[in-house]
Design a protein around this motif. Structure first.
Motif, short mmCIF file in Angstrom:
data_model
loop_
_atom_site.label_atom_id
_atom_site.label_comp_id
_atom_site.label_asym_id
_atom_site.label_seq_id
_atom_site.Cartn_x
_atom_site.Cartn_y
_atom_site.Cartn_z
N PRO A 136 -19.35 -39.29 11.58
CA PRO A 136 -18.43 -38.93 10.50
C PRO A 136 -19.10 -38.02 9.47
N THR A 137 -18.30 -37.45 8.58
CA THR A 137 -18.84 -36.65 7.49
C THR A 137 -19.82 -37.48 6.66
N GLY A 138 -20.95 -36.88 6.34
CA GLY A 138 -21.94 -37.58 5.52
C GLY A 138 -22.85 -38.52 6.28
N SER A 139 -22.89 -38.39 7.61
CA SER A 139 -23.72 -39.30 8.41
C SER A 139 -25.10 -38.73 8.71
N GLY A 140 -25.40 -37.55 8.18
CA GLY A 140 -26.74 -36.99 8.36
C GLY A 140 -26.90 -36.13 9.59
N LYS A 141 -25.79 -35.66 10.17
CA LYS A 141 -25.87 -34.83 11.37
C LYS A 141 -26.69 -33.56 11.13
N THR A 177 -28.95 -32.93 8.91
CA THR A 177 -30.37 -33.22 8.68
C THR A 177 -31.09 -33.51 9.99
N THR A 178 -30.44 -34.28 10.86
CA THR A 178 -31.04 -34.57 12.17
C THR A 178 -31.23 -33.29 12.98
N LEU A 179 -30.22 -32.44 12.99
CA LEU A 179 -30.32 -31.17 13.72
C LEU A 179 -31.42 -30.29 13.13
N ALA A 180 -31.51 -30.25 11.80
CA ALA A 180 -32.55 -29.44 11.16
C ALA A 180 -33.93 -29.93 11.56
N ALA A 181 -34.11 -31.24 11.62
CA ALA A 181 -35.40 -31.80 12.02
C ALA A 181 -35.72 -31.48 13.49
N MET A 182 -34.69 -31.47 14.33
CA MET A 182 -34.90 -31.11 15.74
C MET A 182 -35.32 -29.65 15.87
N LEU A 183 -34.64 -28.77 15.13
CA LEU A 183 -35.02 -27.35 15.18
C LEU A 183 -36.40 -27.14 14.57
N ASN A 184 -36.74 -27.92 13.56
CA ASN A 184 -38.07 -27.85 12.97
C ASN A 184 -39.14 -28.20 14.00
N GLN A 207 -24.42 -40.87 15.30
CA GLN A 207 -25.21 -41.35 14.16
C GLN A 207 -24.31 -41.87 13.04
N ALA A 208 -24.78 -42.90 12.36
CA ALA A 208 -24.13 -43.41 11.15
C ALA A 208 -25.21 -43.74 10.14
N LEU A 209 -24.91 -43.57 8.85
CA LEU A 209 -25.83 -43.94 7.78
C LEU A 209 -25.32 -45.19 7.10
N LEU A 210 -26.10 -46.26 7.14
CA LEU A 210 -25.70 -47.54 6.56
C LEU A 210 -26.54 -47.87 5.33
N PRO A 211 -25.93 -48.45 4.30
CA PRO A 211 -26.72 -48.89 3.14
C PRO A 211 -27.73 -49.96 3.57
N SER A 260 -32.14 -50.83 -1.34
CA SER A 260 -31.65 -49.51 -1.70
C SER A 260 -31.94 -48.56 -0.55
N GLY A 261 -31.34 -47.38 -0.63
CA GLY A 261 -31.53 -46.39 0.42
C GLY A 261 -30.54 -46.57 1.54
N ARG A 262 -30.63 -45.70 2.54
CA ARG A 262 -29.73 -45.76 3.70
C ARG A 262 -30.53 -45.65 4.99
N LEU A 263 -30.00 -46.24 6.03
CA LEU A 263 -30.66 -46.28 7.34
C LEU A 263 -29.80 -45.56 8.37
N ALA A 264 -30.42 -44.65 9.12
CA ALA A 264 -29.72 -43.98 10.22
C ALA A 264 -29.73 -44.89 11.45
N VAL A 265 -28.54 -45.17 11.96
CA VAL A 265 -28.38 -45.98 13.17
C VAL A 265 -27.81 -45.07 14.26
N HIS A 266 -28.45 -45.09 15.43
CA HIS A 266 -28.07 -44.15 16.49
C HIS A 266 -27.54 -44.85 17.74
N GLU A 267 -26.58 -44.19 18.38
CA GLU A 267 -26.25 -44.47 19.78
C GLU A 267 -26.70 -43.24 20.56
N ILE A 268 -27.49 -43.45 21.61
CA ILE A 268 -28.10 -42.32 22.32
C ILE A 268 -27.73 -42.38 23.80
#
Length: 371
Positions: free
Chosen positions: A151-156, A158-165, A286-290, A294-302
């Motif tokens: 969904p929107t705001g799930s960090g997609k 950012t994950t793609l940017a890290a992969m390209l990095n 991917q989903a970002l969970l509280p 504090s903070g958020r955790l990325a949870v993945h289905e791969i």
């Protein structure tokens, strides 16, 4: 919770003395480590911290207030575009503040509203994100289709940017990105990046992707696979020797595959299933969970494509993929969302209630949790 910092020209914390300029508001986003800023008429400005909206005590905004604040940031051409189309997407970098993705839109009574999302100027590594090890393996592929969904705001992004990095650090490749707008701007290290904005540098995703194939790319990033033509060209590019990254607003691997196939007419779906079975490399949902505290955790289905999964796609047995994903996971690198959620619960990173709220398979998760 720590008091929200409201940035002023003299860095005072007294909200009544704040000069409400857009730069001031965006500084507040940065200082509070927020992700988003919202300006909507008949409401105070609000920022999103760890997924939750927090109002800034700056007074209720009116439509003309927002227009005065927001028009100061855009060009005359963008103003004309906004007035004609009633919405505007763009990205902007404010020196000393940060880079932001902006969206202006109109609400009832013709009032202007705005949403800004911060884009980190320092592109994170996969290690920074504590991403699963399989991510470093899939980006080494010479060709194929890698989809990051959620969904929107799930960090997609950012994950793609890290992969390209990761590719930029290790591979001499030509990478073309097509986005609306460009978010992360990569500095050339080993790779060569060509960034293109839809609307200013090219007319559409589909057109940009078509011509990208003539621009000697090794890797193509498509910001969003939003229509049949773009999806078709992306699959073809992946099938003909390019590594293609893309995003979809889907919540699971199976939903992603079905969404792609259902984008085509019934008579075309057999061919699309055959092409997808060959070209698909991975689906990362991917989903970002509280997090607890504090903070958020990325949870993945791969999902990682292999012969068994390719056969299920080809034979229109997509519903059986979920069971296949649970086999030999140590060697395949695959994991279901339920398994990721259970792992996070056992590590005391998220609550059971939060896991249930974000689960795409509540019946399965509830059974494991005894709920």
């Amino acid at each position: 919770m720590e008091q929200i910092r409201q940035e002023t020209q003299n860095d005072s914390l007294e909200p009544k003395k704040i000069d409400v300029s857009l730069e001031t508001l965006l500084k507040t986003v940065v200082h509070n480590k927020a992700s988003d800023l919202h300006l909507v008429a008949r409401s105070e400005p609000q920022i999103r911290i760890d997924g939750t909206l927090r109002p800034l005590e700056l007074g209720v905004l009116k439509g003309h207030d927002i227009q005065d604040i927001c028009y100061a940031l855009i060009t005359d051409v963008q103003k004309s575009d906004l007035e004609e189309n009633r919405e505007l997407d763009f990205a902007i970098e404010l020196p000393g503040v940060g880079r932001f993705r902006g969206n202006y839109y109109c609400t009832m009574n013709g009032d202007l509203a705005a949403a800004f999302r911060i884009i980190p100027t320092d592109i994170p590594s996969l290690d920074d994100l504590r991403a699963p090890a399989i991510f470093k393996e899939v980006v080494k592929r010479e060709k194929g289709l890698i989809l990051v969904t959620g969904p929107t705001g799930s960090g997609k992004s950012t994950t793609l940017a890290a992969m390209l990095n990761e590719i930029n650090l290790n591979e001499r490749k030509h990478v073309i990105t097509v986005e609306d707008p460009v978010e992360f701007v990569h500095t050339n290290k080993k790779a060569l990046f060509s960034h293109r904005n839809v609307g200013t540098d090219t007319q559409s995703y589909a057109r940009a992707l078509k011509y990208a194939l003539r621009e000697d790319p090794d890797i193509i990033l498509v910001g969003e696979l939003r229509d049949r033509e773009t999806i078709s060209t992306a699959i073809t590019a992946a099938e003909t020797g390019h590594l293609v990254f893309g995003t979809l607003h889907t919540n699971s691997a199976i939903q992603t595959i079905n969404r792609i196939i259902d984008s085509f007419e019934g008579g075309e779906q057999l061919q699309v299933r055959n092409m997808l079975s060959v070209s698909l490399t991975a689906v990362i949902s991917q989903a970002l969970l509280p997090k607890i505290g504090s903070g958020r955790l990325a949870v993945h289905e791969i999902l990682i494509n292999n012969n068994a999964i390719a056969n299920l796609i080809r034979e229109n047995k997509v519903h059986q993929i979920y069971s296949q994903m649970q086999l030999n996971q140590q060697s395949t690198g695959m994991i279901t969302q339920t398994q990721s959620l259970m792992k996070a619960i056992r590590a005391n990173q998220i609550t059971k209630e939060m896991a249930m709220r974000y689960s795409t398979n509540q019946q399965e998760l509830g059974g494991l949790l005894g709920i």
